[in-house]
Design an enzyme around this catalytic site. Structure first.
Site, short mmCIF file in Angstrom:
data_model
loop_
_atom_site.label_atom_id
_atom_site.label_comp_id
_atom_site.label_asym_id
_atom_site.label_seq_id
_atom_site.Cartn_x
_atom_site.Cartn_y
_atom_site.Cartn_z
N LEU A 1 0.85 -1.19 0.00
CA LEU A 1 0.00 0.00 0.00
C LEU A 1 0.88 1.23 0.00
CD1 LEU A 1 -2.71 -0.86 2.73
CD2 LEU A 1 -2.94 -1.03 0.24
N ASP A 2 0.40 2.30 -0.61
CA ASP A 2 1.12 3.57 -0.53
C ASP A 2 1.27 3.99 0.92
OD1 ASP A 2 1.22 3.70 -3.29
OD2 ASP A 2 -0.56 4.95 -3.47
N GLN A 3 2.28 4.79 1.20
CA GLN A 3 2.59 5.16 2.58
C GLN A 3 1.41 5.85 3.26
OE1 GLN A 3 6.35 7.11 3.02
NE2 GLN A 3 6.08 7.56 5.18
#
Length: 285
Positions: A129-131
């Site tokens: 997942l993106d940060q």
């Protein structure tokens, strides 16, 4: 040593078929197991890989522990766990895994600390997942599990469902089929591109609010980098807080949450669905 009981559903398969077609272990890794004196079937270290299996037989599989990330203690929210996988609820602001061997502070580092006393388990992220995105991430605990679940991901058999707060009133339902490629003007940004990779996102509007925002549920059919963010921006409904893709500055982070994972668990012969609610920071300021 990982112990696996032969399930009734695997009867009449051979060891070759089980590891190749059910667990999707590569040819080289299968050969290493064949050669290993520690690999046993009901205690025999010289099983016939072409004989049919019977329910109740016990496989003992040697797995060398691999530290996929540096061990670092940190908060961990476990949504599901068994001998093969770990599903973690990632908070926004934390990376899924390190980008270099020495990097710390990621979910994988914290998972490595949690698993440090398990002699055959290390965390391997099946996807990321993106940060700034919160929600569920699937980790394999060993290379055998990683092979099986990575194959499922590549073949679109792991279904990922997200929630997002977006600008404007969206259509009730919509399927977005726009190719995605790298933005040549911004190396860290993706864009709609006719020469990009095929990408499909299914959207359903759950609610519209008086402040001209909508809550939407999204199901990925493909898994391109920034896919949801790019697709929503392309229909002029960017995610609130998503500075990179033009989202309204009404939140401290991108309001995207990985709500649910659905997948077939080949080692249990079951379909599992894991779900988590959005965190407290999933809110407009």
């Amino acid at each position: 040593m990982l112990k696996i009981e032969i399930l009734p559903e695997w009867e009449s398969q051979t060891l070759t078929e089980l590891f190749r077609d059910t667990f999707h272990l590569g040819k080289r890794s299968r050969h290493e197991l064949r050669m290993s004196q520690e690999f046993t079937l009901d205690g025999s270290n010289k099983p016939n890989w072409e004989s049919e299996l019977s329910a109740g037989q016990i496989l003992t599989v040697p797995l060398q522990k691999e530290n996929a990330a540096k061990i670092e203690s940190g908060p961990l929210d476990i949504s599901y766990e068994d001998d093969f996988i770990l599903v973690l609820n990632k908070p926004a602001g934390v990376k899924t895994h390190p980008n270099s061997p020495d990097e710390t502070g990621t979910l994988a580092n914290f998972a490595a600390a949690y698993l440090k006393h398990d002699p055959i388990s290390s965390p391997f992220a099946v996807h990321r997942l993106d940060q700034e995105t919160s929600g569920l991430v699937l980790f394999a605990k060993n290379p055998l599990s990683l092979a099986a679940f990575s194959w499922q991901l590549e073949n679109r058999n792991i279904h990922r469902i997200y929630l997002a707060l977006v600008s404007g009133k969206t259509p009730e339902t919509l399927t977005i089929k726009e190719r995605i490629g790298t933005d040549r003007h911004h190396p860290n940004k993706m864009c709609i591109s006719p020469t990009g990779k095929n990408a499909i996102t299914h959207m359903e509007r759950l609610e519209t609010y008086p402040n001209a925002t909508s809550l939407v549920r999204l199901k990925l059919e493909t898994g391109r980098t920034h896919q949801i963010r790019v697709h929503l921006a392309s229909i002029h409904h960017p995610i609130i807080g998503d500075k990179l893709y033009g989202g309204a500055k009404l939140a401290k982070r991108t309001l995207l949450h990985a709500e649910q994972l659905e997948f077939f668990h080949p080692f249990l012969n079951q379909t599992l669905s894991v779900k988590t609610r959005p965190p407290k920071d999933f809110i407009i300021d």
